[in-house]
Design a protein around this motif. Structure first.
Motif, mmCIF file in Angstrom:
data_model
loop_
_atom_site.group_PDB
_atom_site.id
_atom_site.type_symbol
_atom_site.label_atom_id
_atom_site.label_comp_id
_atom_site.label_asym_id
_atom_site.label_seq_id
_atom_site.Cartn_x
_atom_site.Cartn_y
_atom_site.Cartn_z
ATOM 1 N N ASN A 15 0.830 -1.207 0.000
ATOM 2 C CA ASN A 15 0.000 0.000 0.000
ATOM 3 C C ASN A 15 0.861 1.252 0.000
ATOM 4 O O ASN A 15 0.577 2.211 -0.703
ATOM 5 C CB ASN A 15 -0.958 0.017 1.193
ATOM 6 N N TYR A 16 1.923 1.261 0.790
ATOM 7 C CA TYR A 16 2.831 2.403 0.845
ATOM 8 C C TYR A 16 3.469 2.643 -0.525
ATOM 9 O O TYR A 16 3.517 3.763 -1.009
ATOM 10 C CB TYR A 16 3.915 2.159 1.906
ATOM 11 N N THR A 17 3.925 1.583 -1.168
ATOM 12 C CA THR A 17 4.552 1.690 -2.488
ATOM 13 C C THR A 17 3.557 2.196 -3.522
ATOM 14 O O THR A 17 3.865 3.074 -4.312
ATOM 15 C CB THR A 17 5.126 0.326 -2.928
ATOM 16 N N LYS A 18 2.341 1.662 -3.507
ATOM 17 C CA LYS A 18 1.316 2.104 -4.457
ATOM 18 C C LYS A 18 1.011 3.581 -4.282
ATOM 19 O O LYS A 18 0.922 4.335 -5.235
ATOM 20 C CB LYS A 18 0.029 1.290 -4.287
ATOM 21 N N ASN A 19 0.850 4.020 -3.033
ATOM 22 C CA ASN A 19 0.543 5.432 -2.772
ATOM 23 C C ASN A 19 1.683 6.337 -3.207
ATOM 24 O O ASN A 19 1.453 7.397 -3.782
ATOM 25 C CB ASN A 19 0.224 5.662 -1.294
ATOM 26 N N ASN A 20 2.914 5.954 -2.945
ATOM 27 C CA ASN A 20 4.059 6.764 -3.352
ATOM 28 C C ASN A 20 4.201 6.799 -4.858
ATOM 29 O O ASN A 20 4.533 7.829 -5.432
ATOM 30 C CB ASN A 20 5.355 6.256 -2.708
ATOM 31 N N ASP A 21 3.966 5.668 -5.549
ATOM 32 C CA ASP A 21 4.023 5.650 -7.009
ATOM 33 C C ASP A 21 2.964 6.576 -7.583
ATOM 34 O O ASP A 21 3.216 7.303 -8.530
ATOM 35 C CB ASP A 21 3.817 4.231 -7.553
ATOM 36 N N GLN A 22 1.768 6.566 -6.982
ATOM 37 C CA GLN A 22 0.692 7.431 -7.465
ATOM 38 C C GLN A 22 1.089 8.895 -7.284
ATOM 39 O O GLN A 22 0.868 9.718 -8.165
ATOM 40 C CB GLN A 22 -0.610 7.122 -6.706
ATOM 41 N N ASP A 27 2.823 13.999 -9.768
ATOM 42 C CA ASP A 27 3.769 15.093 -9.617
ATOM 43 C C ASP A 27 4.677 15.235 -10.845
ATOM 44 O O ASP A 27 5.592 16.021 -10.837
ATOM 45 C CB ASP A 27 4.616 14.838 -8.364
ATOM 46 N N ALA A 28 4.418 14.486 -11.902
ATOM 47 C CA ALA A 28 5.302 14.478 -13.057
ATOM 48 C C ALA A 28 4.610 15.043 -14.290
ATOM 49 O O ALA A 28 3.396 14.976 -14.427
ATOM 50 C CB ALA A 28 5.786 13.066 -13.342
ATOM 51 N N LEU A 29 5.428 15.608 -15.181
ATOM 52 C CA LEU A 29 4.961 16.077 -16.476
ATOM 53 C C LEU A 29 5.631 15.206 -17.519
ATOM 54 O O LEU A 29 6.859 15.110 -17.551
ATOM 55 C CB LEU A 29 5.342 17.548 -16.687
ATOM 56 N N GLN A 30 4.839 14.550 -18.349
ATOM 57 C CA GLN A 30 5.405 13.731 -19.415
ATOM 58 C C GLN A 30 5.464 14.568 -20.673
ATOM 59 O O GLN A 30 4.476 15.193 -21.057
ATOM 60 C CB GLN A 30 4.573 12.479 -19.634
ATOM 61 N N VAL A 31 6.639 14.573 -21.293
ATOM 62 C CA VAL A 31 6.855 15.378 -22.489
ATOM 63 C C VAL A 31 7.536 14.551 -23.570
ATOM 64 O O VAL A 31 8.125 13.510 -23.290
ATOM 65 C CB VAL A 31 7.715 16.633 -22.178
ATOM 66 N N ILE A 32 7.437 15.036 -24.799
ATOM 67 C CA ILE A 32 8.179 14.470 -25.915
ATOM 68 C C ILE A 32 9.316 15.443 -26.217
ATOM 69 O O ILE A 32 9.069 16.629 -26.455
ATOM 70 C CB ILE A 32 7.292 14.313 -27.168
ATOM 71 N N THR A 118 13.996 13.099 -29.783
ATOM 72 C CA THR A 118 14.911 12.546 -28.780
ATOM 73 C C THR A 118 14.239 11.401 -28.026
ATOM 74 O O THR A 118 14.467 10.251 -28.339
ATOM 75 C CB THR A 118 15.442 13.620 -27.808
ATOM 76 N N GLU A 119 13.354 11.735 -27.070
ATOM 77 C CA GLU A 119 12.749 10.674 -26.275
ATOM 78 C C GLU A 119 11.524 11.185 -25.534
ATOM 79 O O GLU A 119 11.308 12.390 -25.420
ATOM 80 C CB GLU A 119 13.760 10.146 -25.257
ATOM 81 N N ALA A 120 10.754 10.266 -25.013
ATOM 82 C CA ALA A 120 9.671 10.610 -24.088
ATOM 83 C C ALA A 120 10.320 10.749 -22.720
ATOM 84 O O ALA A 120 11.121 9.912 -22.315
ATOM 85 C CB ALA A 120 8.608 9.527 -24.078
ATOM 86 N N ILE A 121 9.981 11.821 -22.031
ATOM 87 C CA ILE A 121 10.646 12.145 -20.769
ATOM 88 C C ILE A 121 9.595 12.405 -19.702
ATOM 89 O O ILE A 121 8.597 13.075 -19.951
ATOM 90 C CB ILE A 121 11.515 13.412 -20.931
ATOM 91 N N ARG A 122 9.826 11.875 -18.521
ATOM 92 C CA ARG A 122 8.976 12.187 -17.370
ATOM 93 C C ARG A 122 9.780 13.100 -16.459
ATOM 94 O O ARG A 122 10.807 12.714 -15.926
ATOM 95 C CB ARG A 122 8.582 10.912 -16.629
#
Length: 169
Positions: A15-22, A27-32, A118-122
């Motif tokens: 549960n702790y891992t799932k919550n932190n992953d979420q 908190d991330a922006l995915q860009v190309i 280049t790449e997909a970046i988080r």
């Protein structure tokens, strides 16, 4: 420690891992990422419709030099804009790395000629700096930039899709 205690600890850890992953995902922006000239840029991945190898386009008279014309992608016609020319860089011949980046914001869609993908970046929000205040004097630069992403040994200018798609002709 008995088996029940171990199962409870394991369940809490999951549960702790799932919550932190979420939290990390939110908190991330995915860009190309892509290159134009000697600089690396990026746009939010949610605005990217497609990335294609160069195809034929038709020149449209009376448009600025950075508007190459229009192209037909699976029955839909889009304007084609050369980002090198739009950014004030000299034109170069298209090569094996050249791509058309088809992006959309609300009801506007266009294809942009980029030198290289280049790449997909988080990027975590903590890896994105605001636009430096010294750019305030150049309003068009400030208006088109969302932020500066920091990746290992390089900086990536994150562009605002809505400004790229703003009709200026």
């Amino acid at each position: 420690m008995n088996e029940t205690n171990l199962k409870e600890i394991f369940k809490k850890q999951q549960n702790y891992t799932k919550n932190n992953d979420q939290d990390n995902i939110e908190d991330a922006l995915q860009v190309i990422g892509f290159v134009v000239g000697d600089e690396e840029f990026a746009i939010p991945i949610l605005n990217v419709i497609e990335i294609v190898k160069p195809i034929e386009y038709t020149r449209v008279p009376g448009t600025p030099d950075y508007v190459l014309g229009v192209f037909n992608l699976r029955g839909t016609v889009f304007p084609l804009i050369n980002l090198r020319l739009k950014f004030g860089l000299p034109a170069i011949a298209q090569d094996k790395d050249t791509r058309y980046l088809v992006i959309k914001h609300e009801d506007r869609t266009a294809g942009f000629v980029i030198d290289k993908l280049t790449e997909a970046i988080r990027l975590k929000q903590s890896e994105i700096d605001p636009i430096p205040e010294t750019f305030d004097e150049q309003e068009n630069i400030m208006e088109s930039m969302q932020g500066i992403g920091k990746r290992e040994d390089r900086l990536i200018t994150i562009l605002k899709t809505e400004i790229l798609l703003k009709k200026t002709f």
